[in-house]
Design a protein around this motif. Structure first.
Motif, short mmCIF file in Angstrom:
data_model
loop_
_atom_site.label_atom_id
_atom_site.label_comp_id
_atom_site.label_asym_id
_atom_site.label_seq_id
_atom_site.Cartn_x
_atom_site.Cartn_y
_atom_site.Cartn_z
N PRO A 265 -32.51 -16.31 -0.17
CA PRO A 265 -31.79 -15.04 -0.32
C PRO A 265 -32.68 -13.83 -0.51
N LYS A 266 -34.01 -14.03 -0.54
CA LYS A 266 -34.90 -12.91 -0.88
C LYS A 266 -34.82 -11.77 0.13
N LEU A 267 -34.76 -12.08 1.42
CA LEU A 267 -34.73 -11.03 2.43
C LEU A 267 -33.47 -10.19 2.31
N ALA A 268 -32.33 -10.86 2.16
CA ALA A 268 -31.07 -10.13 2.01
C ALA A 268 -31.10 -9.27 0.75
N ALA A 269 -31.66 -9.79 -0.33
CA ALA A 269 -31.73 -9.04 -1.58
C ALA A 269 -32.63 -7.81 -1.43
N THR A 270 -33.74 -7.97 -0.72
CA THR A 270 -34.66 -6.84 -0.52
C THR A 270 -33.99 -5.74 0.31
#
Length: 317
Positions: A265-270
């Motif tokens: 989920p890191k990309l979506a969160a960024t």
């Protein structure tokens, strides 16, 4: 009784005893007629939604297994030698098609699985072509979006394909499979009606999923989708893709973008932080998490969760 007759009876008894003992000690070369009649079908489904559909049709008349392990993202997954050997023990292999399971054609063309009925559940569906340059297909081959199961009406088509295959393989239980398929099909009809109602009064008509899995869903309910990545969530995302995504969010005042349970989920969160949006889950239902499996979460549960999260993003009343 005369001696020769007595000796004959004794010899016959000894021979019979030897036959019985020998038969009991040798490995069984087959099964009895009664066992054949009562043996359950072995059905293997390629990945989660087809496993769920197959279970609901099979009931207690078949054993259903999933080929791609639960919790594993199925795009570009390849079976091991051990997986392939297990498949030979099944009667039916249920798969999606439309390029989702790249390994299936090799299995069919090998000629080693003539005892297995392969069921392509997207057969007969009007598939959506895609120009996804990240899809691993020859350039001269038409590429289709495989995610039909996210449209409940098309999911019902898949259920009926599974039902037909089970009836063909096990005709003695025809009515049982028909009743189960019709009952589950009714649930899918109810789900479709519920989604139509839930999404009938929304301020926005475009949602931003993580990958291009929702074209059939969007078409069914008059929506638009702008995915971050291609047909597979593992597709490469370029700097241009990211800029286009963020620009659209800001220009259209999008407040919600969607991630998935089986991807980082890191990309979506960024992106959400940069664009001033929140992140919710919109599941492509390509698999369940281990916790969801333990909890007995179903396709219908996940689809209802999807709709509730989507209503937030589309600002539905």
């Amino acid at each position: 009784m005369k001696k020769p007759l007595m000796i004959g009876i004794v010899i016959a008894a000894i021979i019979l005893a030897i036959i019985i003992i020998d038969g009991a000690s040798e490995p069984r070369r087959g099964v009895s007629l009664q066992e054949v009649k009562t043996a359950k079908l072995k059905v293997v489904a390629s990945f989660y939604p087809l496993y769920e559909f197959s279970k609901n049709v099979a009931g207690d008349k078949a054993e259903v297994f999933t080929f791609i392990p639960i919790g594993v993202e199925p795009h570009d997954w390849e079976p091991s030698a051990n997986d392939i050997l297990k498949l030979k023990e099944s009667s039916i292999f249920v798969y999606n098609g439309a390029g989702m399971e790249s390994f299936v054609d090799k299995l069919i063309n090998s000629g080693e699985y003539n005892n297995v009925k392969f069921v392509e559940t997207t057969k007969g569906i009007n598939l959506i072509q895609t120009n996804d340059e990240h899809q691993k297909q020859p350039s001269d081959r038409t590429v289709y979006n495989p995610h039909v199961w996210l449209d409940p009406i098309l999911a019902k088509h898949q259920v009926m394909m599974i039902k037909d295959a089970m009836i063909e393989t096990d005709p003695d239980n025809k009515k049982y499979y028909e009743d189960n398929a019709n009952a589950y099909g009714n649930k899918l009809d109810e789900l479709n009606s519920k989604i139509q109602t839930e999404l009938s009064h929304c301020q926005k008509d475009t949602f931003m999923p993580f990958h291009d899995a929702y074209s059939y869903f969007a078409n069914q309910y008059g929506l638009k989708t702008l995915p971050l990545s291609g047909i597979s969530p593992e597709s490469e995302v370029t700097a241009a893709d990211l800029k286009k995504f963020v620009d659209f969010i800001q220009k259209n005042e999008i407040k919600t973008i969607y991630s998935e349970e089986l991807v980082d989920p890191k990309l979506a969160a960024t992106l959400a932080e940069e664009a001033g949006a929140q992140v919710l889950i919109f599941s492509p239902l390509e698999g369940l998490t281990n916790q969801e499996t333990k909890d007995g979460t179903t396709y219908l549960d996940k689809m209802n969760e999807n709709v509730q999260n989507l209503k937030i993003g589309l600002e539905c009343q």
